[in-house]
Design an enzyme around this catalytic site. Structure first.
Site, PDB file in Angstrom:
ATOM      1  N   HIS A 180      37.941  38.799  37.594  1.00 23.92           N
ATOM      2  CA  HIS A 180      38.875  38.981  36.414  1.00 23.92           C
ATOM      3  C   HIS A 180      39.344  40.394  36.698  1.00 23.92           C
ATOM      4  CE1 HIS A 180      39.125  38.926  32.035  1.00 23.92           C
ATOM      5  NE2 HIS A 180      39.552  40.368  32.181  1.00 23.92           N
ATOM      6  N   CYS A 181      40.678  40.258  36.380  1.00 19.29           N
ATOM      7  CA  CYS A 181      41.654  41.516  36.803  1.00 19.29           C
ATOM      8  C   CYS A 181      41.944  42.146  35.227  1.00 19.29           C
ATOM      9  CB  CYS A 181      42.706  40.923  37.540  1.00 19.29           C
ATOM     10  SG  CYS A 181      43.919  42.328  38.056  1.00 19.29           S
TER      11      CYS A 181
END
Length: 391
Positions: A180-181
């Site tokens: 998850h960025c």
């Protein structure tokens, strides 16, 4: 009469209690809404920061450097054309990475209502084991937990496909989840991993181009070779910002290029996938060329464009393993087990799309040899599976 008089005050009291309960519930609902709104804004802060940096860099490069500082017309034209090409590809790929929704497991992987009720009602582990065995027997699932159990998500209430993980931020199971960025406020997974790679590539080229074309003017301003104007600050700071971003982006892009060549996700690089026979860090690797095509597709004309061209459906993947799990009724080679009930639900026997069939034509394929099948039938038994939740 006495009881009637005694009961009379209870009416207003009960009504007041209900009103207080409704008021409390409404307050909690409003508080929850405010909290979610604040979280939503916080999640978008990194994206807004990157957007503001890019907007300022456009003004500094086009307005202050090209239009005001550069005096050679030919240099201006070439720099502006090349800059806008890199800028357009960078913004396009960044946009696609942010706003492409991560893919979630299809309905075949979700437990039925009856199975959900049974899992909630029963506390006996053997019942849980039987429910998961039954749910996974017709699915192309070959990875396991560290204890050898079927990978199951208790929050989404589904059997996890291979390479699928639950994201605690999105609160969903993401197909082929990489990470998850926060810089894109999105999960990077099967649906947008190619876009993320192109975003890194074009942002790196964007920064390197600015550094290369801004360097001579940065030196001139630093050595007082040009007059001290408003453009001086923008040109100097633009060079420093582009150089710093180039260093960080080059390391991140290089790491993800290595992941692509090995057909790994970031999660799999830190924790190798577990198959029935045990942990195998290279279980999904098919060789350099086929690993590359898994992400970018077969048609090379789409490789450099942020359009989806990855192979497969995100739920099943070819592996280099020879010995497959005999408990699965559907094998990647398309053969079904002899004891399969013909009236039962059939998941596609070949869990790959037709565009992926060529990935199984070499010696490193999923296909079981007849000898290994006989060994599995005669000398191997399925281990007892326990339900283990994995994020």
């Amino acid at each position: 009469m006495g009881r009637g008089k005694m009961a009379a005050p209870a009416g207003p009291a009960a009504s007041s209690s209900v009103s207080l309960s409704r008021s409390s519930s409404s307050s909690r609902s409003r508080a929850g809404g405010v909290r979610r709104s604040c979280q939503w804004l916080i999640y978008w802060v990194p994206v807004l920061f990157i957007g503001s940096i890019v907007a300022w860099s456009y003004y500094a490069y086009v307005g202050q450097l090209c239009l005001i500082t550069m005096t050679n017309i030919g240099e201006k034209v070439v720099c502006l054309l090349a800059y806008h090409l890199f800028f357009m590809m960078f913004v396009w790929s960044y946009w696609k990475t942010i706003f492409t929704s991560p893919m979630n497991p299809s309905k075949e992987y979700h437990l039925t209502y009856a199975d959900k009720e049974l899992l909630d009602r029963e506390t006996r582990s053997e019942i849980h084991q039987e429910v998961l065995r039954r749910a996974a027997k017709d699915l192309p699932v070959y990875t396991r937990t560290m204890s050898g159990a079927i990978r199951y998500c208790d929050r989404c209430q589904l059997v996890k496909p291979d390479r699928c993980h639950h994201c605690s931020v999105c609160d969903k199971c993401i197909l082929k989840m990489d990470h998850h960025c926060p810089w894109v406020n999105n999960c990077v997974g099967f649906s947008n991993y190619k876009f993320f790679l192109l975003f890194l590539a074009y942002s790196l080229l964007y920064c390197l181009f600015i550094v290369a074309t801004d360097l001579q003017y940065f030196i001139k301003f630093w050595t007082n070779g040009l007059p001290d104007t408003q453009a001086k600050f923008h040109i100097m700071f633009l060079f420093f910002a582009a150089a710093m971003f180039s260093v960080s982006l080059s390391s991140l892009f290089g790491y993800h290029c290595w992941l692509v060549t090995k057909n790994k996700s970031t999660l799999e690089a830190f924790r190798a996938p577990v198959f029935r026979h045990g942990t195998d860090k290279n279980g999904f690797s098919l060789g350099f060329d086929k690993n590359l095509r898994q992400v970018f597709g077969d048609e090379k004309k789409y490789w450099l464009l942020p359009v989806f061209s990855s192979l497969g459906d995100g739920c099943s993947f070819p592996t280099c393993l020879v010995n497959q799990d005999p408990e699965q009724a559907s094998t990647p080679s398309g053969h079904s087990s002899s004891n399969k009930n013909e009236n039962s639900h059939h998941f596609p026997a070949k869990p790959l799309r037709d565009s992926q069939s060529h990935l199984l034509t070499d010696s490193q394929s999923w296909t079981e040899t007849s000898a290994s099948i006989e060994n599995n039938k005669s000398g191997m038994t399925n281990p007892a599976l326990t339900m283990e939740n994995e994020t």
